[in-house]
Structures are given as structure tokens and as C-alpha cells.
Design an enzyme around this catalytic site. Sequence first.
Site, PDB file in Angstrom:
ATOM      1  N   ASP A 186      -2.858  -4.295   3.556  1.00 18.96           N
ATOM      2  CA  ASP A 186      -2.410  -5.012   2.345  1.00 18.96           C
ATOM      3  C   ASP A 186      -0.937  -4.781   2.015  1.00 18.96           C
ATOM      4  OD1 ASP A 186      -4.438  -2.623   0.490  1.00 18.96           O
ATOM      5  OD2 ASP A 186      -2.350  -2.419   1.178  1.00 18.96           O
TER       6      ASP A 186
ATOM      7  N   ASN B  31      -4.869   0.459   5.946  1.00 20.93           N
ATOM      8  CA  ASN B  31      -4.854  -0.760   5.149  1.00 20.93           C
ATOM      9  C   ASN B  31      -3.851  -1.784   5.693  1.00 20.93           C
ATOM     10  OD1 ASN B  31      -6.699   0.580   3.610  1.00 20.93           O
ATOM     11  ND2 ASN B  31      -5.246   1.161   2.004  1.00 20.93           N
TER      12      ASN B  31
ATOM     13  N   PRO C  46     -11.273  -5.608  -2.467  1.00 22.87           N
ATOM     14  CA  PRO C  46     -12.499  -4.873  -2.143  1.00 22.87           C
ATOM     15  C   PRO C  46     -12.301  -3.997  -0.899  1.00 22.87           C
ATOM     16  CG  PRO C  46     -12.755  -7.232  -1.690  1.00 22.87           C
ATOM     17  CD  PRO C  46     -11.428  -7.072  -2.314  1.00 22.87           C
ATOM     18  N   ASP C  47     -13.060  -2.873  -0.872  1.00 27.97           N
ATOM     19  CA  ASP C  47     -12.993  -2.099   0.378  1.00 27.97           C
ATOM     20  C   ASP C  47     -13.991  -2.742   1.338  1.00 27.97           C
ATOM     21  OD1 ASP C  47     -15.014   0.804  -0.732  1.00 27.97           O
ATOM     22  OD2 ASP C  47     -15.537  -1.283  -0.294  1.00 27.97           O
ATOM     23  N   PHE C  48     -14.372  -2.066   2.395  1.00 28.08           N
ATOM     24  CA  PHE C  48     -15.221  -2.701   3.419  1.00 28.08           C
ATOM     25  C   PHE C  48     -16.685  -2.313   3.266  1.00 28.08           C
ATOM     26  CE2 PHE C  48     -11.953  -4.642   5.908  1.00 28.08           C
ATOM     27  CZ  PHE C  48     -10.822  -3.877   5.661  1.00 28.08           C
ATOM     28  N   ARG C  49     -16.916  -0.998   2.957  1.00 28.26           N
ATOM     29  CA  ARG C  49     -18.299  -0.518   3.131  1.00 28.26           C
ATOM     30  C   ARG C  49     -18.983  -0.071   1.851  1.00 28.26           C
ATOM     31  NH1 ARG C  49     -15.160   0.588   7.352  1.00 28.26           N
ATOM     32  NH2 ARG C  49     -15.838  -0.210   9.379  1.00 28.26           N
TER      33      ARG C  49
ATOM     34  N   HIS D 252      -3.829   0.173  11.653  1.00 28.44           N
ATOM     35  CA  HIS D 252      -4.601  -1.041  11.984  1.00 28.44           C
ATOM     36  C   HIS D 252      -3.752  -2.285  11.846  1.00 28.44           C
ATOM     37  CE1 HIS D 252      -8.561   1.347  11.158  1.00 28.44           C
ATOM     38  NE2 HIS D 252      -7.914   1.718  12.242  1.00 28.44           N
TER      39      HIS D 252
HETATM   40  N1  APR Z   1     -11.646   5.851  -5.466  1.00 27.70           N
HETATM   41  C1  APR Z   1     -12.059   6.728  -4.517  1.00 27.70           C
HETATM   42  N2  APR Z   1     -12.771   6.371  -3.413  1.00 27.70           N
HETATM   43  C2  APR Z   1     -13.056   5.055  -3.282  1.00 27.70           C
HETATM   44  C3  APR Z   1     -12.663   4.068  -4.221  1.00 27.70           C
HETATM   45  C4  APR Z   1     -11.932   4.529  -5.355  1.00 27.70           C
HETATM   46  N3  APR Z   1     -11.492   3.682  -6.300  1.00 27.70           N
HETATM   47  N4  APR Z   1     -13.106   2.857  -3.781  1.00 27.70           N
HETATM   48  C5  APR Z   1     -13.760   3.068  -2.613  1.00 27.70           C
HETATM   49  N5  APR Z   1     -13.735   4.398  -2.319  1.00 27.70           N
HETATM   50  C6  APR Z   1     -14.242   5.061  -1.112  1.00 27.70           C
HETATM   51  C7  APR Z   1     -15.595   4.583  -0.642  1.00 27.70           C
HETATM   52  O1  APR Z   1     -16.628   5.374  -1.221  1.00 27.70           O
HETATM   53  C8  APR Z   1     -15.493   4.828   0.862  1.00 27.70           C
HETATM   54  O2  APR Z   1     -15.786   6.194   1.170  1.00 27.70           O
HETATM   55  O3  APR Z   1     -13.336   4.707  -0.091  1.00 27.70           O
HETATM   56  C9  APR Z   1     -14.018   4.593   1.148  1.00 27.70           C
HETATM   57  C10 APR Z   1     -13.743   3.197   1.714  1.00 27.70           C
HETATM   58  O4  APR Z   1     -14.323   3.135   3.003  1.00 27.70           O
HETATM   59  P1  APR Z   1     -14.319   1.765   3.808  1.00 27.70           P
HETATM   60  O5  APR Z   1     -14.748   0.656   2.924  1.00 27.70           O
HETATM   61  O6  APR Z   1     -15.056   2.014   5.083  1.00 27.70           O
HETATM   62  O7  APR Z   1     -12.753   1.503   4.134  1.00 27.70           O
HETATM   63  P2  APR Z   1     -11.908   2.181   5.272  1.00 27.70           P
HETATM   64  O8  APR Z   1     -12.308   3.621   5.462  1.00 27.70           O
HETATM   65  O9  APR Z   1     -10.481   1.905   4.962  1.00 27.70           O
HETATM   66  O10 APR Z   1     -12.350   1.334   6.591  1.00 27.70           O
HETATM   67  C11 APR Z   1     -11.754   1.701   7.804  1.00 27.70           C
HETATM   68  O11 APR Z   1     -12.781  -0.186   8.907  1.00 27.70           O
HETATM   69  O12 APR Z   1     -13.322  -2.430   8.929  1.00 27.70           O
HETATM   70  C12 APR Z   1     -12.446  -1.491   9.392  1.00 27.70           C
HETATM   71  O13 APR Z   1     -10.240  -1.885  10.037  1.00 27.70           O
HETATM   72  C13 APR Z   1     -11.058  -1.797   8.898  1.00 27.70           C
HETATM   73  O14 APR Z   1      -9.308  -0.280   8.244  1.00 27.70           O
HETATM   74  C14 APR Z   1     -10.681  -0.588   8.067  1.00 27.70           C
HETATM   75  C15 APR Z   1     -11.565   0.495   8.667  1.00 27.70           C
END
Ligand code: APR
Length: 280
Positions: A121, A119, A45-48, A138
Site C-alpha cells: 500500500d 505491504n 483490510p488485512d488478508f486473514r 512483496h
Molecule cells: N492491530 C494489531 N494486529 C492486527 C490488526 C491491528 N489493527 N489488524 C490485523 N492484525 C493482525 C491479525 O490478527 C494478523 O495476525 O495482523 C495480522 C495480519 O495477518 P495477515 O492478514 O495474514 O497479513 P500479512 O501477515 O501481512 O500477510 C502476509 O500474505 O497474502 C499474502 O502477500 C500477502 O503480504 C501478504 C502476506
Amino acid sequence: VDENTPPETLESRSLEAIAKYIKDGRAKRIVVMTGAGISTSAGIPDFRSPDTGLYANLQRLDLPYAEAVFDINYFRKNPLPFYTLAQELYPGSYRPTITHSFITLLYQKGLLLKLFTQNIDCLEREAGVPDDMIIEAHGSFARQCCIDCKASYPDDLMQKAIKEKSVPTCQKTECNGLVKPEIVFFGEQLPNSFFRNRFLPEDADLCIVMGTSLTVQPFASLPQACRDRTPRLLINSEQVGLLGSRADDVLLLEDCDTGVRKLAEACGWLEELESLWAMT
Ligand code: APR
């Protein structure tokens, strides 16, 4: 272009322009910036993202606020929530996505200047991007140490702690500080490798930003380090940061894996990309 040109025509025209720029050999130093969105199709999962993002699913940890799980001051008081989550986060049985393989393909074609990733991972490495081409802004789970005296901590004992969800402490009895993987927590400094390379985007002739909300500084400022005449391509579900504010910005607002396939196809690389990923 008149105002009633449908957006998808604009998008395909600008994607064609980026592909032509690459095929004409005018993009030799491509800087890539990535976030958790490039690993979601691998099952991480992503974060937000609402609902599916990690921060929307931490109720069980009873945190004051979601990001506390990665906050160094909260960790000092209560390391257990992080170690409860660490088992799920620990790199292991995930396969890189075709988006990771696209970055490897850029490297194999001698076009990758540097990959900046947020990332932890390690999927870029598993996809075949060499270590010296990756800036893990990070940090990563690759190493761990005591947060007080910085003494390193053995990998096998760390893996045991992660498996048992127990909190490892420093082996130096006079210290007894908490041990933490070298992932960058809120309140901690990014690694020197980030600061040593953070102006590198100035040397790029193409910038590709993928799968990040560009909400966490100082990483989020990297795309601004590109010079005005450097085209910047965003492949992301949503528009983020200031991407789109410059004349040569191109936005592919869709799934990363779909977007990289479209770009690879426009460059005549799709078959090569699919077979590279098939071997990953
Ligand atoms: N394809 C395209 N975009 C995607 C997909 C996908 N399959 N899945 C998610 N996204 C987009 C989301 O819409 C969002 O804009 O990717 C982005 C993910 O954002 P975050 O969840 O905030 O992840 P990230 O930007 O890596 O977070 C940054 O925050 O918590 C800290 O240290 C942690 O490295 C992390 C940092």
C-alpha cells in the site's frame, strides 16, 4: 517473577524494560517487520482476519481458493479476478496510521536499521520513511511489466486499465503477454533487495514485529535471523510465528496503534509521535 503475577503486570514490566533499553541508548539499530495489520486502521483490510480479512470476502470472484487471486499460474489462465480486485487495492486515498508514523519517528531519531514490509500500500513511504530504509518484500504497485518478456508498461495506461477493470497486455505485438503490477504473486520470486538484506536482522539490537500473521515464507523467517540476545517485540492482535519462544521476547497482544502509543509513552515520545502523525 512468581507464577501468580497477573499477565498485564508482566506485559507492562516488559514494555518498561524495552523502553528503558531504548532510552538508555542501547537500541541504535532497530529492525522493523510489518504486515497488513498495520494498515487496517487506515481502512485497508488485512488478508486473514476472520470476517474482515480480504480472503474471507472474495466470493464474488468465484475463485477455486482465495489466494488464487494472487497466484501467478491462476493469473495466467484467468487475470480478470485480480484486475477486478486491483481497483480496490490500488494505493491512493489512504492515510498512514500512527503505527506508520512510529516507524518514521524511529528513523528521525536515527534508530531505524531497516524496515521490512510485506505491504503493497506504500503507506510507509507516505508516512515519511525514506525509500532506502524500506524493503518491500512483496513488491508494490509502483511499477508494472509483461509477465512473459518483462517489458515495462506505461503508468498512465496501467492506471487506465485499473480504472476500467480491463486486462492490459504487452505492447510488443509479437509478445502480447499479460501485464501485471510488480507485486509478488504466489509462485514468483521475491525482489533481489529482500535476499540482499535478509541477514540484516543479525546486526539489529532490537526487533519490532507488527501486524503480521507470519504465515508466508520466506518473510516469516526474518525474526529468526535476529541473534539470541536481540530483544524481539511483537505488537499484534494475536501471538504469531515463534515470537515468545525466546527469553527476551516481549508480546504486546493488542491493536498496533494502541501498542505503539504505549511504547512511545514509555519512551517519553508520545507528544512527538502524535504531532508527527497529525502532520501526515
Ligand atoms: N492491530 C494489531 N494486529 C492486527 C490488526 C491491528 N489493527 N489488524 C490485523 N492484525 C493482525 C491479525 O490478527 C494478523 O495476525 O495482523 C495480522 C495480519 O495477518 P495477515 O492478514 O495474514 O497479513 P500479512 O501477515 O501481512 O500477510 C502476509 O500474505 O497474502 C499474502 O502477500 C500477502 O503480504 C501478504 C502476506
